[in-house]
Design a protein around this motif. Sequence first.
Motif, PDB file in Angstrom:
ATOM      1  N   LEU A 114       0.823  -1.214   0.000  1.00  0.00           N
ATOM      2  CA  LEU A 114       0.000   0.000   0.000  1.00  0.00           C
ATOM      3  C   LEU A 114       0.853   1.259   0.000  1.00  0.00           C
ATOM      4  CD1 LEU A 114      -2.718  -1.078   2.594  1.00  0.00           C
ATOM      5  CD2 LEU A 114      -2.932  -0.989   0.106  1.00  0.00           C
ATOM      6  N   GLU A 115       2.176   1.057  -0.118  1.00  0.00           N
ATOM      7  CA  GLU A 115       3.125   2.169  -0.163  1.00  0.00           C
ATOM      8  C   GLU A 115       2.970   3.089   1.044  1.00  0.00           C
ATOM      9  OE1 GLU A 115       2.752   4.089  -3.929  1.00  0.00           O
ATOM     10  OE2 GLU A 115       3.567   2.374  -5.041  1.00  0.00           O
ATOM     11  N   GLN A 116       2.844   2.465   2.234  1.00  0.00           N
ATOM     12  CA  GLN A 116       2.708   3.227   3.468  1.00  0.00           C
ATOM     13  C   GLN A 116       3.990   3.224   4.301  1.00  0.00           C
ATOM     14  OE1 GLN A 116      -0.822   1.140   4.981  1.00  0.00           O
ATOM     15  NE2 GLN A 116      -1.925   3.087   4.842  1.00  0.00           N
ATOM     16  N   SER A 117       5.082   2.766   3.729  1.00  0.00           N
ATOM     17  CA  SER A 117       6.321   2.710   4.496  1.00  0.00           C
ATOM     18  C   SER A 117       6.802   4.098   4.900  1.00  0.00           C
ATOM     19  CB  SER A 117       7.416   2.007   3.686  1.00  0.00           C
ATOM     20  OG  SER A 117       7.623   2.662   2.446  1.00  0.00           O
ATOM     21  N   GLY A 118       6.248   5.146   4.259  1.00  0.00           N
ATOM     22  CA  GLY A 118       6.628   6.509   4.613  1.00  0.00           C
ATOM     23  C   GLY A 118       6.270   6.888   6.039  1.00  0.00           C
ATOM     24  N   LEU A 119       5.407   6.113   6.689  1.00  0.00           N
ATOM     25  CA  LEU A 119       5.044   6.441   8.069  1.00  0.00           C
ATOM     26  C   LEU A 119       6.249   6.359   9.002  1.00  0.00           C
ATOM     27  CD1 LEU A 119       4.725   3.657  10.025  1.00  0.00           C
ATOM     28  CD2 LEU A 119       2.757   3.345   8.546  1.00  0.00           C
ATOM     29  N   LEU A 120       7.303   5.651   8.584  1.00  0.00           N
ATOM     30  CA  LEU A 120       8.509   5.570   9.401  1.00  0.00           C
ATOM     31  C   LEU A 120       9.356   6.837   9.288  1.00  0.00           C
ATOM     32  CD1 LEU A 120       9.647   1.904   8.715  1.00  0.00           C
ATOM     33  CD2 LEU A 120       8.383   2.786  10.666  1.00  0.00           C
ATOM     34  N   GLU A 121       9.016   7.698   8.364  1.00  0.00           N
ATOM     35  CA  GLU A 121       9.812   8.890   8.123  1.00  0.00           C
ATOM     36  C   GLU A 121       9.235  10.121   8.812  1.00  0.00           C
ATOM     37  OE1 GLU A 121      10.002   9.178   3.908  1.00  0.00           O
ATOM     38  OE2 GLU A 121      11.023   7.248   3.666  1.00  0.00           O
ATOM     39  N   HIS A 122       8.192   9.960   9.596  1.00  0.00           N
ATOM     40  CA  HIS A 122       7.542  11.094  10.242  1.00  0.00           C
ATOM     41  C   HIS A 122       7.216  10.755  11.698  1.00  0.00           C
ATOM     42  CE1 HIS A 122       7.023  13.030   6.327  1.00  0.00           C
ATOM     43  NE2 HIS A 122       6.625  11.859   5.873  1.00  0.00           N
ATOM     44  N   TYR A 123       7.014  11.814  12.501  1.00  0.00           N
ATOM     45  CA  TYR A 123       6.500  11.628  13.852  1.00  0.00           C
ATOM     46  C   TYR A 123       5.015  11.257  13.778  1.00  0.00           C
ATOM     47  CZ  TYR A 123      10.724  14.036  15.467  1.00  0.00           C
ATOM     48  OH  TYR A 123      12.016  14.386  15.728  1.00  0.00           O
ATOM     49  N   LEU A 124       4.497  10.776  14.898  1.00  0.00           N
ATOM     50  CA  LEU A 124       3.060  10.537  14.972  1.00  0.00           C
ATOM     51  C   LEU A 124       2.312  11.853  14.830  1.00  0.00           C
ATOM     52  CD1 LEU A 124       2.809   8.038  17.975  1.00  0.00           C
ATOM     53  CD2 LEU A 124       2.532   7.513  15.554  1.00  0.00           C
ATOM     54  N   GLY A 125       1.236  11.818  14.063  1.00  0.00           N
ATOM     55  CA  GLY A 125       0.389  12.991  13.917  1.00  0.00           C
ATOM     56  C   GLY A 125      -0.862  12.868  14.778  1.00  0.00           C
ATOM     57  N   PRO A 126      -1.641  13.941  14.883  1.00  0.00           N
ATOM     58  CA  PRO A 126      -2.868  13.908  15.698  1.00  0.00           C
ATOM     59  C   PRO A 126      -3.824  12.801  15.278  1.00  0.00           C
ATOM     60  CG  PRO A 126      -2.322  16.161  15.074  1.00  0.00           C
ATOM     61  CD  PRO A 126      -1.396  15.270  14.300  1.00  0.00           C
ATOM     62  N   GLU A 127      -3.904  12.531  13.968  1.00  0.00           N
ATOM     63  CA  GLU A 127      -4.819  11.487  13.503  1.00  0.00           C
ATOM     64  C   GLU A 127      -4.380  10.112  14.007  1.00  0.00           C
ATOM     65  OE1 GLU A 127      -3.173  13.554  11.577  1.00  0.00           O
ATOM     66  OE2 GLU A 127      -4.663  14.917  10.696  1.00  0.00           O
ATOM     67  N   GLN A 128      -3.074   9.872  14.005  1.00  0.00           N
ATOM     68  CA  GLN A 128      -2.579   8.582  14.480  1.00  0.00           C
ATOM     69  C   GLN A 128      -2.780   8.434  15.990  1.00  0.00           C
ATOM     70  OE1 GLN A 128       1.165   9.575  12.529  1.00  0.00           O
ATOM     71  NE2 GLN A 128       1.251   7.481  11.748  1.00  0.00           N
ATOM     72  N   LEU A 129      -2.559   9.531  16.729  1.00  0.00           N
ATOM     73  CA  LEU A 129      -2.768   9.474  18.173  1.00  0.00           C
ATOM     74  C   LEU A 129      -4.240   9.209  18.497  1.00  0.00           C
ATOM     75  CD1 LEU A 129      -0.504  12.455  19.292  1.00  0.00           C
ATOM     76  CD2 LEU A 129      -0.047  10.014  19.584  1.00  0.00           C
TER      77      LEU A 129
END
Length: 453
Positions: A129-144
Motif C-alpha cells: 500500500l506504499e505506506q512505508s513513509g510512516l517511518l519517516e515522520h512523527y506521529l500525527g494527531p490522527e494517528q494518536l
Amino acid sequence: MGGNFMWIPTLTASDQPRYLALVDTIADAIERGELKVGQRLPPQRRLAWALGLNPSTTQQAYREAAARHLVAGAVGRGTYVLAGSKEATLFRLKRHDAEQAVIDLSTNVPVVDPDNRDLQASLHRLLELEQSGLLEHYLGPEQLLAGRVHGARWLAERGLTLATDELLLCAGAQYALNCVLQSVCEDGEAVMVEALTAPGIKAACRQLRLPVHGVALDEHGLRPDELDRVTRASGARVLVITPTLHNPTSTCMDAARRQAIAEVVKRHQLLVIEDDVYGALSEQPPLYPLLEGRGILVTSLSKTVAAGLRVGWIVAQPSLLAQIEPHSQASHWSVSPLDLHIACQWIADGTAARRLAWNRQETAERWRLARSVLGAALLDDRQASPHVWVAAPAGAEALAADCRRREVEVVPGNVFAIGVDEVKAVRISLSAATSRAQLKQGLEAVRQALAEA
C-alpha cells in the motif's frame, strides 16, 4: 565520584550491532560498580558525539537498556541507573550465548507461535500500500486519535466502555506506570504496593525516588484490613496493585475481595493505579469500574499479543488524565509509528483477538503441564496463569542457584519482596520456553532440584 563526573565508555570491536555493544558496556559497568544505582547517564546526543555514533544508535541503546531494566528515564530528569537492585538483575538473566542450552523460565512474555506469520503479512501489506513513509515522520494527531479509538475497542473486551477522552496512548505499560507515578505523586511521596510486587513496579518507584510500603497478601490477594492499617500508619494516598494474575503469585482477586478493597479505597479516598497487563489472559474483570473515579488502569499488548508491540494505554477519568497529559507527551511520542500502525490494524481486523485466544489456550496447556510436573509445590493452582509461584522450603536463592546449575533460570522470591526479609518461593514463567517439550524439561529439572534440596 564527583558531582561533575560523566561516564563515557570505551566500546570494543565486536560483530554485534553498535547499540547492543553499548548496552552490554552499560551492563558490565553496572556489574563492576563503575556505574552506581541512581547515577545519571550522559544525555543521548552527548554520548553519541563522544563515541562517534549516530544519535539514533544511542537512543536505541538506551531503550534496550530500559527494556532490560538496567536504566530508566523520566521527563526532565534524564536517564538513571537502576541496576544493583535485585529487580534490575532479573532482566540480565536473558542474555545467553547461542551455544549455551539454558532454559528460560524467568521471563514473562507471550508464548511465541513459530508457525505464525501475522507480522510478515502485515509488513507485506504495508509495503504493497506504499505506506512505508510512516517511518519517516512523527506521529500525527490522527494517528494518536486512532490509537485511542482502537485502545477503547480493545479494552471493550475487558468489559470497559470508554470514550476516547478516557484513554491516553503510551509506549508500553512500564512507560505508562512511570508517567502516572510522576504525574500523581509529589517528590518523595510514599506509595503503597503489594508486599510481593512486580519488578517493574519496584523499579519505577525506585527511579522516581518514591518510598514504598508493602501491604500484606493472602490467598485471595491484597488484604483489605492490611490496606486499611498501612494507609493509617503511613499516610500514603496512592496504591499500585495487580488484582488479576498477580505477579508473582498468579492470584486473581474474587468478587468479594475486589469489593472489599474498593470500599477501603473509597473510605480513605485513595488513588489506585491498576496494573492490568495480564488481565486479558483471564476471565476476571478489572478492578477499575468499582473504584468510581479513583482508579487509573495501565495496560498494553506486550504480555498478551506480542512482546515487541510497544503500545499501551492509560485509562482514567478525563480530569485525572488532564493531570497526567503533560507528562504523557514523552511517552506517547515515543510510540513507534510502525508499532502503532500494526497494533491498530490487528485490533481492527481481529488479528489481536485471535493471537490473544491462541495465547490463552497455550498458556492454559502450559499451566496444566506445570501443575502435573510440580504438583503440591505450586502455592496457587486455582487458575491458568503465565507464571506459577513455587514453594522453596530450603530457600529461594539456593533453589534458583541449583536450577541455574541445571541450566534453568527461575526468579527467587526476594526479587519481588517489599519489607520482607526472606521469601521461600520462586516464580517460574511458563511462556518463554520455546516449546512445551522444552518447558517440561525445565520443570522436571526444577522438580529434581526441589527433591534434592
